[in-house]
Design an enzyme around this catalytic site. Structure first.
Site, short mmCIF file in Angstrom:
data_model
loop_
_atom_site.label_atom_id
_atom_site.label_comp_id
_atom_site.label_asym_id
_atom_site.label_seq_id
_atom_site.Cartn_x
_atom_site.Cartn_y
_atom_site.Cartn_z
N ASN A 7 18.89 -73.19 -21.96
CA ASN A 7 19.65 -73.42 -23.19
C ASN A 7 20.14 -74.87 -23.12
OD1 ASN A 7 21.23 -73.23 -25.43
ND2 ASN A 7 22.50 -71.53 -24.70
N ARG A 91 16.22 -70.73 -25.43
CA ARG A 91 17.04 -70.19 -26.51
C ARG A 91 17.14 -71.27 -27.60
NH1 ARG A 91 23.22 -67.90 -26.41
NH2 ARG A 91 23.20 -67.43 -28.62
N HIS A 180 23.17 -65.15 -33.51
CA HIS A 180 23.44 -64.17 -32.43
C HIS A 180 22.40 -63.05 -32.44
CE1 HIS A 180 27.94 -65.32 -33.01
NE2 HIS A 180 27.48 -65.96 -31.95
N ARG A 241 36.25 -71.85 -36.08
CA ARG A 241 35.52 -71.91 -37.36
C ARG A 241 36.21 -71.05 -38.42
NH1 ARG A 241 29.68 -70.51 -34.94
NH2 ARG A 241 30.55 -70.92 -32.90
N GLU A 388 22.03 -61.01 -23.79
CA GLU A 388 21.06 -61.83 -24.53
C GLU A 388 19.94 -62.30 -23.62
OE1 GLU A 388 24.76 -63.75 -25.85
OE2 GLU A 388 23.59 -64.44 -27.56
#
Ligand code: AMP
Length: 404
Positions: A7, A91, A180, A241, A388
């Site tokens: 990643n 990813r 996600h 956010r 994940e």
């Protein structure tokens, strides 16, 4: 197969070496300050002492070389040579309108990923640099791209279309993509197994609540709606956010405060959410402590807002799916905080949701899959730790196996 999961960020590169047969992590770590002064690697192999090393890293190639050097080191590593890495799984945050599943990184594929840059410039640019670096350093190892948006590509048109002039949606590929995806896919798959009925008959709401948060409606094993949109800013309020707000607030604030597009983006992405409402921290732990120990009214409001929003989406998605079999909570906040699992479910008894508070409040570490609804609850409510990496490793292996 050992899959190296990568990643890449603009100045960082996180990795995990994952064995798909044993479903275990052999090593994980990350390089930081790539291209800056003070580069370093931190590396952890289960049962071994964590390892750290400072080394200048001029670029991502230097970083991936250092990762391989560390993974194959006699003392601190866990494999004998690079030959023990069967594939690399990257990813990638955004697959745009081009990718509905994981793919081998070919020139054509990378040209399409390049087109996604516009949709997530802060993420895709660094991902591409990381992918190219791995391709250069690990020439004979297949590289697979796993997209955060892919699992959501089954949404129907009425769920993914925004009501703006068609010319703009078409010109700029503006639509709901969702994020996600690997997490929603993993926990919904686990939940389908627990339900023990054919996947086509299942109706599940998956709540991924972390620093970034999103909820998905998974009907028959496929996403029919999700809260994140064109970007990961939409939907729930998050650590920093805003989540969904009246879009007119954007131009209003820009005018009143004389803000540029970059500045308003920064406010909505970095200074809003829990941080914006509570004021002192973006971390749910701090906010919860301030609510419980200091009775801080702003912390209390932030947590009540998040719980209310989660409840609203559970209701909305139950309507969208025409029923509900299960609700799943996962990710940093969903796995570690009993209140954010209980509060949204309060008052949802009419939907058939009944929480077993003794179980929900008594969850111990290590966090494991746990049913937190009562035996009488018509809807099963579960805490399922997300994985994940497993999804990325499995996808990578299956793309590579199909090549043979
Ligand atoms: P994530 O983005 O999934 O890593 O989630 C980060 C969020 O999870 C932060 O707001 C943390 O407050 C929360 N979190 C992570 N670990 C814990 C923990 N052990 N106890 C309480 N909250 C936690």
């Amino acid at each position: 197969m050992n899959v190296l999961i990568v990643n890449a960020g603009s100045s960082s590169l996180k990795y995990q070496l994952f064995n798909t047969e044993t479903k275990t992590v052999l090593a994980k770590g990350g390089c930081e300050r790539i291209g800056e002064k003070g580069g370093n690697i931190s590396h952890k192999v289960p049962e071994k002492t964590p390892y750290e090393k400072n080394q200048e890293l001029q670029n991502h190639e230097d970083a991936i070389k250092l990762v391989i050097e560390t993974l194959t080191d006699k003392e601190v590593g866990c494999i004998a040579s690079m030959d023990e890495i069967g594939a690399v799984g990257h990813r990638v945050v955004h697959g745009g309108p081009y990718f509905t599943g994981s793919v081998l990184a070919t020139e054509d594929v990378l040209a399409k990923v390049e087109l996604c840059k516009e949709l997530a410039p802060l993420h895709i640019g660094p991902s591409l640099v990381g992918i190219h670096a791995c391709m250069d350093v690990m020439k004979n190892v297949p590289q697979v791209l796993v997209f955060d948006t892919a699992f959501h590509s089954t949404m129907p048109e009425e769920a993914y279309t925004f009501a703006i002039p068609r010319e703009y949606s078409e010109k700029y590929h503006i639509r709901r993509y969702g994020f996600h995806g690997s997490s929603h896919r993993y926990v919904s798959r686990e939940m389908i197994q627990i339900l023990g009925k054919p996947a086509e008959e299942t109706k599940i709401v998956t709540c991924h609540l972390g620093n970034g948060s999103s909820i998905a409606a998974v009907k028959g094993g496929k996403v029919i709606d999700t809260t994140m949109g064109f970007t990961p800013l939409d939907g729930l309020m998050m650590g920093t956010r805003s989540g969904a707000i009246d879009p007119a607030i954007v131009s209003f604030l820009m005018e009143k405060e004389n803000l540029s597009a970059d500045q308003i983006n920064n406010i909505l992405n970095k200074k809003s959410g829990i941080l914006g409402v509570y004021g002192a921290s973006s971390d749910f732990r701090d906010c919860r402590m301030a609510m419980e120990e200091k009775k801080d009214p702003r912390a209390t409001l932030a947590i009540r807002m998040l719980a209310y929003q989660v409840k609203k989406y559970i209701g909305a998605y139950t309507a969208a799916m025409g029923g509900l079999d299960a609700v799943v909570f996962t990710a940093g906040i969903g796995e570690n905080n009993n209140i954010i699992r209980a509060m949204p479910c309060e008052g949802l008894e009419f939907l058939g949701i009944e929480i077993d508070h003794a179980v929900n409040d008594g969850i111990k570490r290590p966090i494991q899959t746990t049913k937190i609804s009562t035996e009488n609850s018509k809807v099963q409510v579960y805490l399922i730790p997300t994985n994940e990496e497993l999804i990325i490793a499995e996808d990578t292996e299956s793309v590579v196996s199909a090549l043979k």
